[in-house]
Design a protein around this motif. Structure first.
Motif, PDB file in Angstrom:
ATOM      1  N   ILE A  42       1.047  -1.135   0.096  1.00  0.00           N
ATOM      2  CA  ILE A  42       0.137  -0.078  -0.073  1.00  0.00           C
ATOM      3  C   ILE A  42       1.143   1.306  -0.069  1.00  0.00           C
ATOM      4  O   ILE A  42       0.539   2.214  -0.486  1.00  0.00           O
ATOM      5  CB  ILE A  42      -0.941   0.348   1.220  1.00  0.00           C
ATOM      6  N   HIS A  43       2.292   1.124   0.739  1.00  0.00           N
ATOM      7  CA  HIS A  43       3.077   2.212   0.299  1.00  0.00           C
ATOM      8  C   HIS A  43       4.444   1.604  -0.574  1.00  0.00           C
ATOM      9  O   HIS A  43       5.050   0.609  -0.074  1.00  0.00           O
ATOM     10  CB  HIS A  43       3.716   2.464   1.870  1.00  0.00           C
ATOM     11  N   GLY A  44       4.631   2.430  -1.593  1.00  0.00           N
ATOM     12  CA  GLY A  44       5.576   2.049  -2.383  1.00  0.00           C
ATOM     13  C   GLY A  44       6.983   1.941  -2.301  1.00  0.00           C
ATOM     14  O   GLY A  44       7.719   1.750  -2.872  1.00  0.00           O
ATOM     15  N   ASN A  45       7.362   2.462  -1.069  1.00  0.00           N
ATOM     16  CA  ASN A  45       8.764   2.717  -0.541  1.00  0.00           C
ATOM     17  C   ASN A  45       8.923   1.747   0.517  1.00  0.00           C
ATOM     18  O   ASN A  45       9.843   2.029   1.492  1.00  0.00           O
ATOM     19  CB  ASN A  45       8.908   4.105  -0.032  1.00  0.00           C
ATOM     20  N   GLU A  46       8.153   0.788   0.687  1.00  0.00           N
ATOM     21  CA  GLU A  46       8.220  -0.091   2.088  1.00  0.00           C
ATOM     22  C   GLU A  46       8.227  -1.525   1.465  1.00  0.00           C
ATOM     23  O   GLU A  46       7.578  -2.391   1.259  1.00  0.00           O
ATOM     24  CB  GLU A  46       7.118  -0.143   2.821  1.00  0.00           C
ATOM     25  N   PRO A  47       9.608  -1.673   0.788  1.00  0.00           N
ATOM     26  CA  PRO A  47       9.913  -3.177   0.105  1.00  0.00           C
ATOM     27  C   PRO A  47       9.535  -4.309   0.986  1.00  0.00           C
ATOM     28  O   PRO A  47       9.131  -5.541   0.428  1.00  0.00           O
ATOM     29  CB  PRO A  47      11.457  -3.139  -0.320  1.00  0.00           C
ATOM     30  N   ARG A  82       8.050   5.282  -4.420  1.00  0.00           N
ATOM     31  CA  ARG A  82       7.296   6.443  -3.674  1.00  0.00           C
ATOM     32  C   ARG A  82       6.217   5.958  -2.597  1.00  0.00           C
ATOM     33  O   ARG A  82       5.501   4.781  -3.077  1.00  0.00           O
ATOM     34  CB  ARG A  82       6.276   7.424  -4.649  1.00  0.00           C
ATOM     35  N   ARG A  83       6.195   6.607  -1.371  1.00  0.00           N
ATOM     36  CA  ARG A  83       4.963   6.287  -0.621  1.00  0.00           C
ATOM     37  C   ARG A  83       3.558   6.115  -1.347  1.00  0.00           C
ATOM     38  O   ARG A  83       3.035   5.341  -1.231  1.00  0.00           O
ATOM     39  CB  ARG A  83       5.124   7.332   0.525  1.00  0.00           C
ATOM     40  N   GLY A  84       3.471   7.308  -1.749  1.00  0.00           N
ATOM     41  CA  GLY A  84       2.181   7.203  -2.658  1.00  0.00           C
ATOM     42  C   GLY A  84       2.193   8.202  -3.789  1.00  0.00           C
ATOM     43  O   GLY A  84       2.161   9.598  -3.408  1.00  0.00           O
ATOM     44  N   LEU A 124       0.701  -5.196   5.216  1.00  0.00           N
ATOM     45  CA  LEU A 124       2.170  -4.983   5.596  1.00  0.00           C
ATOM     46  C   LEU A 124       2.950  -3.627   5.270  1.00  0.00           C
ATOM     47  O   LEU A 124       2.571  -3.015   4.174  1.00  0.00           O
ATOM     48  CB  LEU A 124       2.773  -6.054   4.641  1.00  0.00           C
ATOM     49  N   HIS A 125       3.744  -3.394   6.044  1.00  0.00           N
ATOM     50  CA  HIS A 125       4.594  -2.073   6.003  1.00  0.00           C
ATOM     51  C   HIS A 125       5.646  -2.185   6.482  1.00  0.00           C
ATOM     52  O   HIS A 125       6.275  -3.134   6.940  1.00  0.00           O
ATOM     53  CB  HIS A 125       3.870  -0.893   7.025  1.00  0.00           C
ATOM     54  N   ASP A 126       6.583  -1.475   6.124  1.00  0.00           N
ATOM     55  CA  ASP A 126       8.131  -0.884   6.671  1.00  0.00           C
ATOM     56  C   ASP A 126       7.815   0.378   7.191  1.00  0.00           C
ATOM     57  O   ASP A 126       7.898   1.526   6.510  1.00  0.00           O
ATOM     58  CB  ASP A 126       8.931  -0.670   5.410  1.00  0.00           C
TER      59      ASP A 126
END
Ligand SMILES: [Zn+2]
Length: 432
Positions: A42-47, A82-84, A124-126
């Motif tokens: 859901i957040h693009g910078n959280e691999p 990117r986060r969003g 799921l996140h970082d």
């Protein structure tokens, strides 16, 4: 004219960008209940949050219960790291503007959350830093998010797996048996969303729990730089949740850092437009003269859940998540229906090969395409020969610089009818 076209392309790239669809994978056992739904990216910078579910898709089997996996919710942002790219998608679950590029995606996510089959949801996140109950410093504190199971409240009544706090505590305890560093310890962070956290009221998990669906987030830490390590923590957490729910699974690898590092570098192959096959493992950084269409080029098959084709000015990038694997420079050629199959003869042995496809040879091969088809073996040239259909090609006559891969073993064989492209196969020189 050219300038106008360029200008319109530019306009489209700034204003016409839209969210790519995410993919949903359903894995069933018998019986197929209960169901865990895992959302990644859901957040693009959280691999850690998307490479872990990619491995779930590729390497896990479900024997009892069900696992639904959507590894790439915010796909456009993942590709851009990117986060969003269209704003924070995880703040769009209370209200969303009708013209928001994420609207279709958010609605699809909500529908999945509300599916009566779904029993528990993990997002799921970082996150930043390392969550601690008490303030220690700028990295270890109650406002950090990393290394935590995040719940919006202790429990939601009258539903299976509604005891969010107890579940999260047990999973954290299990994770804490095996940490790479002591400061990676997992905790449960209760945001007490309803009373205290205005921002989280807009989130995916809060939408779920206010609709009677147990949900929580798993956060690894942005301060852990090794993606494989984050993926390992995420997978251990997801396995612990499956155990808690009574979902039985198996995986085709050992859950350790070295193996995950290796698996994260396996990309498989992709098919573009149903007629072009590109193997991504060991592929050259640049591939030239790829017979693409002027528009609407797209992946029609991909082994990796995070594979994507991305137009970038006058060329196309093949991506695995945010990582560019190779760049395609197109030769714009109109296409006709792909040939169903061709006959190939490799070192004297004949077989029928589906197009697009690949075959292996040691010393020589010949391709037998139907009458009227021109065969072009890229990297082979013989004076006076324009059509390589039915011609014997010797390995030594193939020019390495035309190979697709760094080991110079993969050669494109393309099919044309008049000015139309009709598909390709790959001739693979066996390892010596
Ligand atoms: Zn996040």
């Amino acid at each position: 004219m050219r300038k106008i076209v360029l200008f319109i392309t530019l306009l489209l790239s700034v204003f016409g960008a839209s969210q790519r669809d995410f993919t949903l994978y359903k894995r069933h056992g018998s019986p197929d209940s209960p169901t865990l739904l895992v959302f990644g990216g859901i957040h693009g910078n959280e691999p850690g949050g998307y490479f872990a579910p990619a491995l779930l898709v590729q390497h896990y089997r479900i024997e009892k219960g069900s696992l639904w996996i959507a590894p790439n919710l915010n796909f456009e942002s993942i590709l851009r790291f990117r986060r969003g790219y269209f704003g924070d998608m995880n703040r769009k679950f209370a209200t969303i503007k009708p013209n928001d590029p994420d609207k279709k995606t958010v609605e699809r996510i909500k529908k999945l959350i509300l599916d009566p089959k779904v029993d528990l949801i993990l997002n799921l996140h970082d996150g930043h830093g390392f969550y601690r109950n008490e303030w220690k410093n700028a990295i270890f504190n109650p406002r950090a998010w990393g290394q935590a199971c995040i719940i919006d409240q202790k429990s939601i009544g009258n539903t299976r797996f509604g005891n969010l706090d107890e579940l999260a505590q047990r999973v954290s305890m299990r994770l804490n048996h095996k940490l790479f560093k002591n400061h990676h310890i997992f905790n449960v962070k209760n945001t007490e969303t309803k009373m205290k956290d205005e921002q989280m009221r807009l989130s995916l998990t809060y939408f779920a729990i206010t609709h009677g669906k147990p949900a929580m987030a798993i956060e690894t830490s942005k301060n852990i730089t090794d993606v494989a390590m984050k993926v390992l923590y995420q997978l251990r957490a997801i396995e612990a949740f499956m155990d808690e729910m009574g979902i039985k699974y198996s995986r085709d690898f050992d859950l350790n850092l070295a193996t995950i590092k290796k698996l994260l570098k396996v990309y498989g192959s992709v098919v573009i437009n149903g007629n072009i096959l590109i193997p991504l493992d060991g592929v050259d950084k640049i591939l030239r003269n790829i017979p693409l269409s002027r528009q609407n080029n797209r992946l029609t098959r991909a082994d990796h859940p995070l594979a994507a084709l991305k137009q970038n000015g006058n060329h196309y990038d093949l991506m695995i998540g945010p990582n560019k694997i190779t760049t395609l420079y197109p030769a714009y050629i109109p296409a006709k229906t792909v040939l169903p199959n061709v006959r190939v003869e490799a070192d004297g042995k004949q077989k029928t090969l589906k197009v697009p496809g690949r075959f292996t040879f040691q010393k020589r091969f010949a391709v037998h395409a139907p009458e009227g088809i021109r065969v072009n073996v890229i990297g082979f040239a013989k004076k006076g020969v324009r059509n390589e259909n039915n011609i014997e090609i010797h390995a030594a006559k193939l020019l390495p610089k035309y190979a697709m891969d760094q080991e110079n073993r993969l050669f494109r064989v393309e099919f044309y009818e008049g000015k139309f492209f009709r598909g390709m196969i790959i001739a693979e020189k066996a390892k010596e």
